[in-house]
Scaffold this motif. Structure first.
Motif, PDB file in Angstrom:
ATOM      1  N   THR A 165       0.419  -1.235   0.094  1.00 61.47           N
ATOM      2  CA  THR A 165       0.098  -0.611   0.017  1.00 61.47           C
ATOM      3  C   THR A 165       1.115   1.753  -0.031  1.00 61.47           C
ATOM      4  N   THR A 208      -4.877   1.997   2.919  1.00 64.83           N
ATOM      5  CA  THR A 208      -5.702   1.448   2.395  1.00 64.83           C
ATOM      6  C   THR A 208      -5.221   1.201   0.510  1.00 64.83           C
ATOM      7  N   SER A 210      -7.541  -0.573  -2.667  1.00 60.56           N
ATOM      8  CA  SER A 210      -8.635  -1.964  -3.646  1.00 60.56           C
ATOM      9  C   SER A 210      -7.618  -2.701  -3.542  1.00 60.56           C
ATOM     10  N   LYS A 247      -9.117  -2.905   7.640  1.00 61.50           N
ATOM     11  CA  LYS A 247     -10.052  -0.750   7.649  1.00 61.50           C
ATOM     12  C   LYS A 247     -11.409  -1.138   8.943  1.00 61.50           C
ATOM     13  N   ASP A 259      -6.842   6.322   0.495  1.00 61.70           N
ATOM     14  CA  ASP A 259      -7.104   5.535  -0.502  1.00 61.70           C
ATOM     15  C   ASP A 259      -5.771   6.062  -1.208  1.00 61.70           C
ATOM     16  N   THR A 261      -5.294   3.503  -3.972  1.00 62.16           N
ATOM     17  CA  THR A 261      -5.651   2.645  -5.123  1.00 62.16           C
ATOM     18  C   THR A 261      -5.838   4.166  -6.413  1.00 62.16           C
TER      19      THR A 261
END
Length: 284
Positions: A165, A208, A210, A247, A259, A261
């Motif tokens: 991450t 975090t 996906s 989470k 996030d 992603t």
């Protein structure tokens, strides 16, 4: 004086010459060029970087290169005579020469009512901020990937997240901005480190991403490491469980979550710095 040029890498693009001329390291010019060129899809600059240009002889060498490969000129030159020499020659060649810092410097001078210093590379002076960045880099390297958990309380920022991450690169970027950043990985086979439960001073942030994106990244990493046997690391179901568990931890602890992603490291770091500034100002 150093000079370098980039070469075309892909067909179908519009290539154009850009000369970066600096009496210092050229880092400012390079950053501004990248930010500007990114706005023009299908066009790619061929960079000619001339740094530490501090004499008329050196400037003449730069001007000869500009004449042989005409293009946009971006410059940061403090010496008025050298700057004028560059401006006159570029006008003769009918080339745009842009003093990229002038609008900022003029605005600051007008607002502050102060004169500008002509000191070259003033931003690289060995001042308190410089040593703060070095100390932050030392701290971040020593506290990467869950190392020295007993010393997390002295961090400015602690990043927590599952594998891949972007914890380490984000910490390194923050350290270069003078932020002491540590990161703690969440391992699916273990509980999170108890040291995270007692932190008071640092800003703890959960990272975090996906699950689908994490699977892609992990599969690519396993191929590069030739470790096809570690199937659970990139198993979609297992990864989803990892992300969900992380989470839940972030929610229980009340940590802000980012996030990553669709975010670059720079974007993630910018959001963290904003949250850290708010915390220090007592707005959290």
């Amino acid at each position: 004086m150093a000079e370098a040029a980039a070469s075309p890498a892909a067909p179908g693009k519009i290539y154009f010459h850009v000369h970066l001329v600096s009496d210092s390291t050229g880092e400012t010019l390079s950053t501004m060029l990248k930010a500007t060129a990114a706005r023009f899809e299908g066009a790619s600059p061929l960079e000619h970087v001339s740094t530490l240009v501090r004499t008329r002889k050196q400037m003449n060498e730069v001007l000869a290169r500009i004449e042989s490969s005409p293009g946009i000129i971006l410059y940061t030159i403090a010496d008025p005579a050298l700057r004028r020499h560059l401006e006159v020659k570029s006008a003769e060649l009918q080339l745009p020469a842009i003093p990229v810092l002038n609008p900022l410097l003029n605005a600051f001078a007008s607002y502050l009512g102060l004169e500008q210093t002509m000191q070259i590379a003033a931003q690289h002076t060995l001042d308190e901020n410089y040593f703060q960045r070095i100390a932050a880099l030392d701290y971040t390297l020593a506290h990467d990937d869950g190392q020295m958990l007993w010393d997390l309380e002295s961090a400015d920022v602690v990043l927590v997240g599952v594998s891949r991450t972007s914890k380490t690169p984000t910490c390194m970027y923050l350290a270069n901005r003078g932020v002491k950043a540590a990161n703690v990985p969440l391992v699916p086979t273990n509980d999170h480190p108890p040291e995270l439960e007692t932190l008071k001073k640092p800003l703890v942030i959960g990272l975090t991403a996906s699950p689908d994106r994490l699977v892609q990244i992990r599969e690519s990493r396993l191929k590069n490491l030739d470790q096809q046997q570690a199937m659970e690391y990139s198993d979609a179901s297992a990864v989803r469980q990892e992300v969900t568990r992380a989470k839940r931890l972030f929610l229980r602890k009340g940590w802000p979550v980012i996030d990553v992603t669709r975010r670059s490291v720079e974007e993630t770091a910018a959001q963290i710095i904003s949250k850290l500034s708010a915390k220090r100002a007592g707005h959290d």
